[in-house]
Scaffold this motif. Structure first.
Motif, short mmCIF file in Angstrom:
data_model
loop_
_atom_site.label_atom_id
_atom_site.label_comp_id
_atom_site.label_asym_id
_atom_site.label_seq_id
_atom_site.Cartn_x
_atom_site.Cartn_y
_atom_site.Cartn_z
N VAL A 10 -17.03 14.39 -24.84
CA VAL A 10 -17.68 14.02 -26.09
C VAL A 10 -16.67 14.03 -27.22
O VAL A 10 -16.57 13.08 -28.00
N ILE A 11 -15.90 15.09 -27.30
CA ILE A 11 -14.91 15.23 -28.37
C ILE A 11 -13.90 14.09 -28.31
O ILE A 11 -13.58 13.47 -29.32
N HIS A 12 -13.42 13.79 -27.11
CA HIS A 12 -12.40 12.74 -26.97
C HIS A 12 -12.96 11.35 -27.24
O HIS A 12 -12.31 10.52 -27.87
N ARG A 18 -13.28 6.86 -33.44
CA ARG A 18 -12.81 6.94 -34.84
C ARG A 18 -11.47 6.25 -35.00
O ARG A 18 -11.23 5.54 -35.96
N ARG A 19 -10.57 6.47 -34.04
CA ARG A 19 -9.24 5.85 -34.10
C ARG A 19 -9.37 4.33 -34.04
O ARG A 19 -8.63 3.60 -34.70
N PRO A 23 -18.11 3.11 -34.97
CA PRO A 23 -19.03 4.22 -35.24
C PRO A 23 -19.52 4.84 -33.93
O PRO A 23 -19.96 4.13 -33.03
N LEU A 24 -19.39 6.15 -33.81
CA LEU A 24 -19.92 6.87 -32.66
C LEU A 24 -20.26 8.28 -33.12
O LEU A 24 -19.37 9.12 -33.29
#
Length: 180
Positions: A10-12, A18-19, A23-24
């Protein structure tokens, strides 16, 4: 969500989005988890090992079970050799996925937890939360006999996610007194 995958995923994925300027939101993972049955009876969320998962048919069988939710022609012929390891969609281990997104005063931007691996009694808590601001604060205070902690306390270590520490390390005190 169906396999109770890594919270780091999830974090990755959020970081990659974002990079890329896409939008997520964390809330999307919560939506997916609440609508995806949890199928994989493998540790730490179940009783079997990854080796059992492999011999039961592995990821192609999970994807095939999820065909009503995904559409994947390349797994239609996958065979499950042990449906207690990889559960059918109709008989999941849990109705919801293995991860959940948390919000609250200790995680204003959100946090991720692997609910499939947590003991049921840990999923709802009312009581003292002893908060450590960072890893140094944890090591400085954890052995203090005056630390207001007992067996029902929850320990919270802040600032150790992707922004708080390199690589989202697993943190644990060198030693912890029996109450925790």
């Amino acid at each position: 969500m169906a396999i109770g995958g890594s919270t780091n995923a999830v974090i990755h994925l959020v970081a990659i989005a974002r990079r890329a300027g896409l939008p997520l939101a964390l809330s999307r993972f919560d939506e997916l988890s609440r609508t995806t049955p949890f199928l994989l009876n493998v540790r730490p969320s179940g009783k079997y090992l990854m080796e059992d998962f492999f011999y039961a048919g592995g990821l192609p069988v999970v994807l095939k079970a999820l065909l009503p939710l995904l559409l994947a022609d390349n797994v239609r012929d996958a065979s499950c050799w042990n449906d207690d390891v990889i559960r059918p969609l109709e008989v999941p281990l849990a109705a919801e996925g293995g991860l959940a997104i948390l919000h609250g005063n200790l995680c204003l931007g959100g946090a991720v937890i692997k609910v499939s691996a947590a003991s049921g009694h840990l999923l709802m808590h009312r009581g003292r939360a002893v908060v450590f601001e960072d890893h140094a604060d944890l090591h400085r205070r954890i052995d203090d006999p005056d630390l207001p902690i007992d067996a029902s306390s929850v320990l919270v270590l802040k600032h150790v996610g992707p922004k708080g520490a390199p690589g989202v390390p697993e943190w644990a005190p060198r030693r912890c007194r029996p109450a925790c």
